[in-house]
Scaffold this motif. Structure first.
Motif, PDB file in Angstrom:
ATOM      1  N   ASP A 556    -138.465 -38.537 -46.681  1.00 14.51           N
ATOM      2  CA  ASP A 556    -137.368 -37.903 -46.413  1.00 14.51           C
ATOM      3  C   ASP A 556    -137.167 -36.305 -46.743  1.00 14.51           C
ATOM      4  O   ASP A 556    -138.052 -35.718 -46.981  1.00 14.51           O
ATOM      5  CB  ASP A 556    -136.279 -38.423 -47.383  1.00 14.51           C
ATOM      6  CG  ASP A 556    -134.773 -38.617 -46.580  1.00 14.51           C
ATOM      7  OD1 ASP A 556    -134.509 -37.842 -46.180  1.00 14.51           O
ATOM      8  OD2 ASP A 556    -134.044 -39.373 -47.360  1.00 14.51           O
ATOM      9  N   HIS A 592    -127.458 -34.413 -36.261  1.00 10.04           N
ATOM     10  CA  HIS A 592    -128.628 -34.867 -37.080  1.00 10.04           C
ATOM     11  C   HIS A 592    -129.760 -34.868 -36.097  1.00 10.04           C
ATOM     12  O   HIS A 592    -129.904 -34.774 -34.875  1.00 10.04           O
ATOM     13  CB  HIS A 592    -128.054 -36.754 -36.998  1.00 10.04           C
ATOM     14  CG  HIS A 592    -129.144 -37.558 -37.322  1.00 10.04           C
ATOM     15  ND1 HIS A 592    -129.540 -37.901 -38.601  1.00 10.04           N
ATOM     16  CD2 HIS A 592    -130.148 -38.444 -36.632  1.00 10.04           C
ATOM     17  CE1 HIS A 592    -130.599 -38.668 -38.605  1.00 10.04           C
ATOM     18  NE2 HIS A 592    -131.023 -38.844 -37.305  1.00 10.04           N
ATOM     19  N   ASP A 594    -134.020 -36.188 -36.089  1.00 11.32           N
ATOM     20  CA  ASP A 594    -135.117 -37.371 -36.989  1.00 11.32           C
ATOM     21  C   ASP A 594    -136.538 -36.778 -36.348  1.00 11.32           C
ATOM     22  O   ASP A 594    -136.670 -36.336 -35.346  1.00 11.32           O
ATOM     23  CB  ASP A 594    -135.111 -38.560 -35.895  1.00 11.32           C
ATOM     24  CG  ASP A 594    -135.879 -39.746 -36.305  1.00 11.32           C
ATOM     25  OD1 ASP A 594    -135.230 -40.653 -36.842  1.00 11.32           O
ATOM     26  OD2 ASP A 594    -136.998 -39.574 -36.405  1.00 11.32           O
ATOM     27  N   ARG A 693    -125.830 -40.211 -42.555  1.00 13.43           N
ATOM     28  CA  ARG A 693    -126.966 -40.843 -41.903  1.00 13.43           C
ATOM     29  C   ARG A 693    -126.861 -42.301 -41.827  1.00 13.43           C
ATOM     30  O   ARG A 693    -127.153 -42.891 -40.923  1.00 13.43           O
ATOM     31  CB  ARG A 693    -128.025 -40.337 -42.450  1.00 13.43           C
ATOM     32  CG  ARG A 693    -129.532 -40.656 -41.768  1.00 13.43           C
ATOM     33  CD  ARG A 693    -130.652 -39.993 -42.118  1.00 13.43           C
ATOM     34  NE  ARG A 693    -130.918 -40.323 -43.445  1.00 13.43           N
ATOM     35  CZ  ARG A 693    -130.866 -39.215 -44.479  1.00 13.43           C
ATOM     36  NH1 ARG A 693    -130.674 -38.292 -44.055  1.00 13.43           N
ATOM     37  NH2 ARG A 693    -131.412 -39.434 -45.856  1.00 13.43           N
ATOM     38  N   THR A 694    -126.516 -42.695 -43.161  1.00 10.63           N
ATOM     39  CA  THR A 694    -126.360 -44.366 -43.256  1.00 10.63           C
ATOM     40  C   THR A 694    -125.285 -44.775 -42.594  1.00 10.63           C
ATOM     41  O   THR A 694    -125.174 -45.871 -41.834  1.00 10.63           O
ATOM     42  CB  THR A 694    -126.405 -44.566 -44.999  1.00 10.63           C
ATOM     43  OG1 THR A 694    -127.516 -44.149 -45.470  1.00 10.63           O
ATOM     44  CG2 THR A 694    -125.884 -45.917 -44.811  1.00 10.63           C
ATOM     45  N   ARG A 697    -125.686 -44.998 -38.533  1.00 10.33           N
ATOM     46  CA  ARG A 697    -126.891 -45.392 -38.297  1.00 10.33           C
ATOM     47  C   ARG A 697    -126.947 -45.742 -36.717  1.00 10.33           C
ATOM     48  O   ARG A 697    -127.703 -45.830 -36.155  1.00 10.33           O
ATOM     49  CB  ARG A 697    -127.370 -46.427 -39.467  1.00 10.33           C
ATOM     50  CG  ARG A 697    -128.893 -46.805 -38.991  1.00 10.33           C
ATOM     51  CD  ARG A 697    -129.352 -47.914 -39.775  1.00 10.33           C
ATOM     52  NE  ARG A 697    -129.498 -47.519 -41.313  1.00 10.33           N
ATOM     53  CZ  ARG A 697    -128.745 -47.976 -42.338  1.00 10.33           C
ATOM     54  NH1 ARG A 697    -127.770 -48.936 -42.013  1.00 10.33           N
ATOM     55  NH2 ARG A 697    -128.844 -47.400 -43.406  1.00 10.33           N
ATOM     56  N   GLU A 698    -126.018 -46.888 -36.429  1.00  8.75           N
ATOM     57  CA  GLU A 698    -126.041 -47.360 -35.348  1.00  8.75           C
ATOM     58  C   GLU A 698    -125.585 -46.437 -34.253  1.00  8.75           C
ATOM     59  O   GLU A 698    -126.186 -46.550 -33.042  1.00  8.75           O
ATOM     60  CB  GLU A 698    -125.176 -48.703 -35.279  1.00  8.75           C
ATOM     61  CG  GLU A 698    -125.409 -49.947 -36.350  1.00  8.75           C
ATOM     62  CD  GLU A 698    -126.804 -50.353 -35.990  1.00  8.75           C
ATOM     63  OE1 GLU A 698    -127.177 -50.455 -34.623  1.00  8.75           O
ATOM     64  OE2 GLU A 698    -127.781 -50.450 -36.776  1.00  8.75           O
ATOM     65  N   LEU A 700    -126.282 -43.257 -34.092  1.00  4.43           N
ATOM     66  CA  LEU A 700    -127.291 -42.319 -33.925  1.00  4.43           C
ATOM     67  C   LEU A 700    -128.637 -43.110 -33.337  1.00  4.43           C
ATOM     68  O   LEU A 700    -129.181 -42.407 -32.337  1.00  4.43           O
ATOM     69  CB  LEU A 700    -127.690 -41.931 -35.431  1.00  4.43           C
ATOM     70  CG  LEU A 700    -126.762 -41.066 -36.325  1.00  4.43           C
ATOM     71  CD1 LEU A 700    -127.521 -40.799 -37.675  1.00  4.43           C
ATOM     72  CD2 LEU A 700    -126.440 -39.767 -35.462  1.00  4.43           C
ATOM     73  N   LYS A 701    -128.839 -44.393 -33.679  1.00  4.97           N
ATOM     74  CA  LYS A 701    -129.765 -45.184 -32.806  1.00  4.97           C
ATOM     75  C   LYS A 701    -129.431 -45.065 -31.227  1.00  4.97           C
ATOM     76  O   LYS A 701    -130.362 -44.952 -30.524  1.00  4.97           O
ATOM     77  CB  LYS A 701    -129.923 -46.262 -33.370  1.00  4.97           C
ATOM     78  CG  LYS A 701    -130.786 -46.487 -34.669  1.00  4.97           C
ATOM     79  CD  LYS A 701    -130.947 -48.070 -35.233  1.00  4.97           C
ATOM     80  CE  LYS A 701    -131.543 -48.081 -36.734  1.00  4.97           C
ATOM     81  NZ  LYS A 701    -131.784 -49.292 -37.305  1.00  4.97           N
TER      82      LYS A 701
END
Length: 715
Positions: A556, A592, A594, A693-694, A697-698, A700-701
């Motif tokens: 992280d 965001h 990754d 981010r949490t 999450r869905e 972003l995915k």
């Protein structure tokens, strides 16, 4: 207690000492906590077992006679004078209008002579510069380099080492205005550059005069017309212009004795992008650089006095500089590709046939995709089944037994032909750094090519590689363990849920200390003070985990900037502010990224009235913003609409000067996604990024599954 790996002896044979490196895995591939160093809020300090078992002092150098990069290169010249040192593919040499399919080389002895001539020539042209005044120090100054990778870059770097001249690199990805900032801060009187940079430098001088700037040296030959045009402009700005061949010739006629540096002399100032404002210049002293070379050679098994390596990654970055210093010290030839591009990499590899290859995840991802197209995704049913069988069996062998092997004749033929296809038939292992890489990619290369694959971790502040995994380990995912020139510990980050007491191994912010770590940022005491703790550890901002073997896993980031898969640092606040200040289409934004992806995505809030007008104007959709909020949200998240909005957003933000990797590639819409009630905002309306981010999450995915809408729109 000696800080050299080898103790001095009257009968020392330096070549034999080098050939005895690296140490055995049993000696060097273990790390342990130092007893009594665990404190409240911190893990124990981790050191390499070789250090602990040999006096418990971190090592500075390989031998007491080799204290600087100048010493290392001079030693290599004495051991391997006729070895290939630097090479390139010549144009219109054996093929009219094209590059040779092979590299042409200059020996270590020849390069040694040229770098003395160049160093002497640099002093000569500055001391005799017609525009020189009392403000110009022509004995102790900074040499600036401005080009892509090429032999002249290395030649200049070596000359600076031997004449105790500090150098720095200018490069465009740091942003507009940065070159002027670096030249002004360092008071550099000379820039040695490729031909296409000359006009850029002239324009910089036109826009805002740099009083210490005296000379431009072109790495390329100039046509008569180019020479005339550039000289006229340069003269009007108080600049002299030379070609590098002229400077070498002047140096040969006016030789200056080398001025070897001490370990405390600065070798280079490497500027890195910061979170805000101007870039910070990392002072790399010779002791720091030699410590990095010591770490690499003590641990990594590379042939001594033979082989070739490719200078593919930018030499303006420390990752490549550290590798170059290590390879030169053992008599390895360095090949400079025509262009450092993934599109032509295989062509260059076939011409060079390197011993190892160091690159970054995005390049390996492209190679993986191409390799899969001719193996496990082949259109030939028989070949596809065979490829899957061979690769699957080898993966099983590597992951369960740690054995790399060809278990039958057709497996050996298959692997040999794949390596030839990529120009990797002489390559022992691959190495990836700069950003995290997918375990699947690492395992595929190991299994398909029967080849090692290492993952490395480091920073500009550590002279590149600080730790590196065993290329032939049975598993993947770690960055290895600390080398012999540095130590590590973790600091708790309770706000992110990381502590030194975590199950599965201590987790926290990675802290680094030792001779491989830099001392200060150039002329920036405030930034220097901020990045070191009270015990002298450098605070990296990376969150790591240690396993029971002392291996490091980067998991992280602490600070509010991060790396994308191509290794570019991204500061989300800056990007959010640029977009929000450039458009009325969005009024909230969470950007965001990754580390396994190459682009940014975002969650955005909007004014229903603004978006209702947008939908009507662009799609002839009529929705009442007072009564149809959910319907507006649904429409905005449809792919054609999102794509159009992104086109408009990225057009509107153009004047803000964002780089390509800073642009948003996919987006998710809600009327008001960022609220205090959701705990993604603080009461003072600052984003809580880990919570965002949490929480999203869905979404972003989902955006990464959809892919880049910018790329899709350009197909």
């Amino acid at each position: 207690m000696s800080r050299s790996i080898f103790k001095p002896s009257p009968n020392d044979n330096i070549k034999d000492l080098f050939k005895s490196l690296p140490f055995t895995p049993e000696q060097i591939l273990r790390a342990s906590p130092v007893a009594g160093t665990e404190t409240e809020g911190h893990s124990a300090i981790i050191r390499n077992n070789f250090v602990i078992e040999n006096g418990n002092n971190l090592f500075l150098h390989i031998h007491p006679s080799l204290l600087t990069l100048h010493d290392l290169f001079a030693n290599a010249v004495s051991m391997y004078p006729n070895n290939d040192c630097m090479g390139k593919r010549l144009y219109s040499n054996t093929i009219a209008g094209d590059y040779d399919p092979f590299y042409s080389w200059e020996s270590f002895a020849a390069v040694d002579l040229r770098k003395r001539n160049l160093g002497s020539g640099i002093f000569h042209i500055l001391k005799n510069n017609q525009f020189r005044t009392e403000i110009h120090n022509v004995e102790d100054f900074v040499v600036s380099l401005y080009s892509g990778n090429r032999t002249e870059w290395l030649l200049t770097d070596l000359a600076c080492q031997s004449y105790s001249l500090v150098n720095t690199a200018l490069y465009d990805t740091l942003g507009a205005g940065t070159s002027h900032f670096i030249l002004e801060l360092t008071k550099s009187p000379i820039v040695i550059c490729s031909k296409e940079k000359i006009q850029i430098l002239i324009d910089i001088q036109i826009e805002k005069r740099l009083p210490h700037f005296l000379t431009i040296v072109s790495m390329d030959l100039l046509t008569e017309r180019e020479r005339s045009t550039y000289e006229r402009q340069a003269y009007e700005l108080g600049l002299e212009l030379f070609e590098i061949s002229e400077v070498e010739a002047l140096g040969a006629r006016n030789p200056v004795r080398e001025r070897p540096p001490t370990p405390d002399n600065i070798y280079t100032i490497s500027f890195t992008s910061g979170t805000t404002g101007n870039p910070k210049g990392v002072e790399v002293h010779h002791e720091m650089a030699v410590s990095g070379v010591t770490m690499y050679l003590a641990q990594v098994d590379v042939p001594k006095g033979e082989g070739h390596e490719m200078c593919f990654l930018p030499m303006a970055h420390i990752y490549e500089r550290g590798l170059v210093a290590s390879f030169l010290s053992i008599g390895t030839g360095l090949g400079f590709p025509v262009v450092s591009s993934p599109l032509t990499l295989v062509e260059e590899l076939k011409a060079l046939k390197p011993t190892t290859l160091a690159s970054v995840p995005r390049v390996y991802s492209k190679m993986e995709s191409e390799l899969k197209e001719v193996t496990v995704n082949s259109q030939n049913d028989v070949f596809r089944r065979m490829a899957k069988e061979i690769i699957g069996r080898r993966f099983e062998s590597i992951s369960t037994k740690g054995v790399f092997e060809n278990d039958c004749l057709y497996s050996e033929i298959f692997t040999t032909e794949l390596k030839k296809l990529l120009g990797l038939e002489k390559t022992k292992f691959l190495c990836s750094g700069s950003a995290p890489i997918s375990n699947d990619t690492v395992n595929f290369f190991k299994s398909a090519l029967n080849i090692g694959f290492a993952e490395a971790y480091g920073l500009t502040e550590s002279f590149g590689i600080m730790c590196m995994s065993d290329p032939f380990a049975s598993d993947s995912g770690s960055c290895g363990l600390p080398g012999v020139s540095g130590e590590m510990r973790l600091r708790d980050v309770p706000q992110m849920g990381y502590t030194s007491k975590d199950k599965g191994g201590p987790r926290g912010e990675l802290l680094l200390r030792g001779p491989q770590i830099f001392r200060r940022y150039y002329k920036n005491k405030e930034a220097t003070d901020e990045c070191f703790d009270k015990d002298g550890f450098f605070c990296t901002g990376d969150v790591a985990r240690f396993d029971e073997q002392g291996r490091v896993y980067i998991i992280d980031r602490v600070k509010n900037f991060f790396k994308l898969a191509q290794g570019e640092y991204v500061t989300p606040e800056k990007i959010e502010n640029k977009y929000l200040s450039s458009t009325t289409l969005v009024n909230q934004l969470y950007v965001h990224g990754d580390s396994l992806e190459t682009y940014l995505v975002a969650v955005a809030g909007f004014d229903p009235h603004v978006m209702a007008r947008f939908l009507h104007r662009n799609f002839d959709i009529v929705l009442n913003p007072e009564t149809h909020l959910k319907e507006i949200e649904r429409k905005l998240n449809e792919l054609p609409v999102k794509s159009k909005i992104l086109d408009v957003l990225n057009e509107e933000v153009k004047p803000a000067g964002l780089a390509g990797f800073e642009k948003i590639h996919n987006i998710f819409f809600e009327v008001e996604p960022l609220t205090v009630a959701r705990e993604v905002y603080t009461p003072t309306f600052k984003l809580k990024r880990p919570t965002c981010r949490t929480f999203f999450r869905e979404q972003l995915k989902g955006m990464y599954r959809e892919g880049s809408l910018i790329k899709r729109s350009k197909l």
